[in-house]
Scaffold this active site. Structure first.
Site, PDB file in Angstrom:
ATOM      1  N   GLY A 527      -0.854  -4.213 -11.218  1.00  0.00           N
ATOM      2  CA  GLY A 527      -1.176  -3.278 -12.293  1.00  0.00           C
ATOM      3  C   GLY A 527       0.035  -3.066 -13.178  1.00  0.00           C
ATOM      4  N   GLY A 532       6.534  -0.058 -16.667  1.00  0.00           N
ATOM      5  CA  GLY A 532       6.716  -1.357 -16.049  1.00  0.00           C
ATOM      6  C   GLY A 532       5.465  -1.845 -15.355  1.00  0.00           C
ATOM      7  N   SER A 533       5.618  -2.903 -14.579  1.00  0.00           N
ATOM      8  CA  SER A 533       4.504  -3.526 -13.884  1.00  0.00           C
ATOM      9  C   SER A 533       4.760  -3.531 -12.379  1.00  0.00           C
ATOM     10  CB  SER A 533       4.306  -4.957 -14.384  1.00  0.00           C
ATOM     11  OG  SER A 533       4.088  -4.979 -15.779  1.00  0.00           O
ATOM     12  N   VAL A 534       3.663  -3.611 -11.599  1.00  0.00           N
ATOM     13  CA  VAL A 534       3.737  -3.608 -10.142  1.00  0.00           C
ATOM     14  C   VAL A 534       3.199  -4.943  -9.622  1.00  0.00           C
ATOM     15  CG1 VAL A 534       3.050  -2.443  -8.022  1.00  0.00           C
ATOM     16  CG2 VAL A 534       3.429  -1.115 -10.104  1.00  0.00           C
ATOM     17  N   ASP A 644       2.507  14.420 -13.437  1.00  0.00           N
ATOM     18  CA  ASP A 644       1.549  13.411 -13.917  1.00  0.00           C
ATOM     19  C   ASP A 644       0.507  13.105 -12.841  1.00  0.00           C
ATOM     20  OD1 ASP A 644       0.459  11.738 -15.829  1.00  0.00           O
ATOM     21  OD2 ASP A 644       1.704  10.023 -15.293  1.00  0.00           O
TER      22      ASP A 644
END
Length: 714
Positions: A527, A532-534, A644
């Site tokens: 995801g 950033g991205s995982v 969040d």
């Protein structure tokens, strides 16, 4: 007409959010001007005249572009346009322009009237009242002998029969420029008897109203596929809503719910189109295909006296095709920015100042391959290559299978005068690029070797020793920073009370090469988020991990510090476990335990293809998240406010045990303090009223967000 359903949390929270917004958003003011909303036969609109909608919200008239859209009638460089704008907003905001490609230099020449020939709206080029020779004309086919034009309350200018206002021959909503308003449509329609294509097209720049290179439109593909797309130069698609599945577009449901919007899709004999709608029609909003190529939804906030962007597509400016133009590097941090590559300078500084960067950069020194050295009378020096590390490569590279090393790859590029760059790695092989270099992004894992004239790199070797010293200093400071983090985590772990920790495993400092190998060069993406991205990976002991790669130096650093200093020092069964991190050079990565059932949103909203959760699991998830928040707020040394809480940040393990994740926005609150003032953070739809009102916040903001999530779970 089918309406895309909004998320329950957003729908149910509107009563709270919009009640607060009513105090801060610009209200509809009554029309105080005597100007009418209708242009009748025999009347003219000239100079400073304008039509006002009956509610006073919109105005039609002539405006001038320039600095702050000043009305300097003596400046010949400023052009005049016929258009519609928000009349109740102090910041001049045009929403439709008639003569975008044919502006008028003199205000005295500006005039709008109804043609005596065919009843059309006309901007005559002189005293000629005919629509055949005009600066602009509505060019409609009117069946009535007498017509009139009215500016409606929704900002739509309509040409209709003077005796019957419902008999419409032409309307501005059928010919949008760069903006869509409440009730307007994108797509194809033949409601007025003529098949019309509606789409949004960006402006050339912040001043010039001429149509630009980016468009937002409805696309019909093979096999009945329908989607909304953003395109560059009507050929390159760089964003898509995904296919229409009968109830919603596959890539839009989440974003729609977070921006108080709904999209109505209609497919009938009258046409195929989507309609833009906002939950509360009293809120001033607009959808705009920006000069930057991003589709933006903006809302007017009275408190700040400005438009606030609440949604963009695509999310990142650097995802827009050719956003920065050729021979540039796009970076998302500290804010979307463009910079020229080595040996290049901005082609048109004036255009860049007006937010149009599509012209990109031009080469400072011609290449030797093009005869530049001979022309300059200097020694013949072959072109060199300047390495650009940590970039995302353009997608149009040509593979060269015969080159099996970096040297061979460079030789292939030097052998062609049109070759401008190459890249080589042991796994991907050799790629070369010809002509313009577009869409080079700073955040990446590749090295692009840019071809430049020899003189551009002559100074590099002379300063190599200094570079070694600087590099060593940077490396030392980075190592010190990582060591401080490790010591901080170790010391704070040692000071906790017994129930503050579960397990004694420390946080591991990984080398970048280890994580590169563990994730197979970041090949399996789980995801992506704002920072950033995982990626999925596996350690040498077969432990499955999730690696978050933070993009950008500054924002990545901020996210990195926030997550390590919060989740890195605590453990709880309902908090995602931080296994380790990597801070090597400008790389910032976080390593977490892997959650096989993904995030909660993928199961709550069936469009994401998750598992339908039974009530027992839903109850356990709700209870687990509540326990996590109670622990963060009351049981840690400092009160940690997550800031969040939303379904995307609640992960589920193999047994669907919830674990709160993503502490990049977390705020620490000492036990001696009950509240804190901080900048707004979080996701629209889950924000407590305190954020919007600007007052001090407490841990209750997490409780509010949890309430929204609880409604979605139910």
């Amino acid at each position: 007409m089918i309406q895309i359903p909004m998320r329950p949390a957003v729908s149910l929270s509107l009563a709270f959010v919009l009640l607060l917004l009513s105090l801060h958003l610009h209200a509809i003011l009554p029309c105080h001007a005597a100007t009418t909303d209708t242009l009748s036969p025999g009347q003219e609109l000239t100079g400073g005249d304008k039509l006002l909608s009956s509610n006073g919200r919109f105005a039609l008239g002539f405006f001038q572009t320039g600095s702050n859209f000043s009305h300097d009638t003596t400046n010949p460089e400023l052009k005049w346009y016929l258009g519609i704008w928000f009349h109740t907003v102090p910041k001049f905001t045009p929403v439709w322009v008639a003569n975008a490609e044919n502006p008028v230099a003199n205000l005295a020449s500006c005039k709008l009237l109804l043609s005596l020939d065919d009843g059309n709206l006309v901007m005559p080029s002189s005293n000629n009242r005919s629509s055949t020779v005009a600066i602009w004309s509505s060019r409609a086919t009117a069946t009535a002998t007498s017509t009139a034009a009215s500016l409606l309350d929704n900002g739509n200018l309509v040409l209709h029969s003077a005796s019957n206002a419902s008999d419409i021959f032409w309307q501005s909503f059928d010919h949008p420029t760069d903006t869509i308003l409440q009730g307007a449509k994108i797509g194809w329609s033949n409601a007025t008897g003529l098949m019309i294509r509606r789409r949004l097209v960006s402006r050339k720049n912040a001043v010039d109203q001429t149509p630009g290179l980016y468009s937002f439109q409805l696309l019909f593909g093979h096999g009945g596929h329908t989607s909304i797309v953003s395109m560059y130069n009507s050929s390159d698609t760089y964003w898509s809503s995904g296919d229409w599945g009968g109830r919603y577009f596959s890539n839009i449901p989440e974003t729609v719910g977070q921006t108080w919007l709904s999209l109505n899709f209609t497919s009938s004999e009258q046409g195929k189109y989507i309609e833009y709608a906002v939950e509360d029609p009293t809120v001033l909003s607009r959808g705009t295909m920006d000069v930057s190529g991003q589709m933006k939804v903006l809302v007017w906030f009275e408190g700040s006296q400005d438009w606030q962007t609440i949604y963009t597509a695509p999310n990142s400016q650097c995802d827009v095709y050719a956003s920065c133009g050729p021979f540039t590097v796009c970076s998302d941090v500290p804010s979307p920015s463009c910079s020229c590559m080595k040996g290049y300078s901005i082609r048109s500084p004036q255009d860049w100042e007006l937010e149009d960067r599509t012209g990109g950069c031009a080469r400072d020194t011609p290449l030797y391959c093009n005869g530049s050295s001979a022309a300059a009378g200097s020694e013949h020096q072959a072109d060199k290559f300047y390495p650009m590390p940590s970039v995302q490569l353009p997608s149009d590279g040509r593979s060269v299978g015969t080159a099996t090393s970096a040297d061979e790859c460079s030789v292939v590029c030097l052998g062609s005068c049109s070759c401008t760059a190459y890249s080589y790695d042991d796994q991907g092989g050799c790629y070369i690029w010809h002509g313009r270099l577009l869409n080079v992004r700073q955040q990446g894992n590749s090295v692009l070797h840019l071809r430049v004239a020899a003189k551009e790199v002559q100074g590099i070797s002379k300063t190599s020793n200094r570079g070694v010293v600087i590099g060593a200093a940077i490396g030392a400071s980075t190592a010190t920073f990582c060591l401080v983090f490790l010591l901080t985590i170790w010391m704070r772990k040692g000071k906790r009370h017994g129930d503050d920790a579960q397990g004694g495993m420390g946080v591991i400092a990984f080398r970048y090469a280890e994580l590169l190998y563990a994730t197979k060069s970041f090949s399996e993406k789980l995801g992506a988020g704002s920072f950033g991205s995982v990626f999925k990976g596996s350690l040498s002991d077969s432990t499955t991990i999730a690696v978050k790669r933070l993009d950008g130096v500054r924002q990545g650093e901020k996210q990195f510090r926030a997550e390590v200093s919060s989740i890195g020092i605590i453990q709880h069964v309902n908090l995602v476990k931080l296994i380790g991190f990597c801070c090597q050079g400008d790389r910032r990565l976080l390593v977490y335990e892997y959650m096989p059932n993904g995030s909660l949103d993928s199961h709550l909203f069936q469009s994401n293809g998750g598992t339908v959760l039974d009530w027992t699991i839903r109850y356990q998830i709700a209870l687990g998240v509540a326990r996590a928040l109670a622990y963060l707020h009351a049981s840690c040394r400092d009160c940690i406010i997550h800031c969040d809480i939303k379904p995307e940040n609640i992960l589920l393990d193999g047994s669907f045990t919830p674990k709160v994740a993503d502490f990049g926005m977390a705020k620490f609150l000492g036990r001696d303090f009950s509240h804190v003032v901080t900048t707004m953070r979080g996701t629209v739809g889950y924000l407590a009223p305190e954020w919007i009102s600007g007052t001090a916040i407490t841990s209750k903001v997490d409780v509010y967000s949890y309430g929204m999530v609880l409604l979605e779970i139910i």
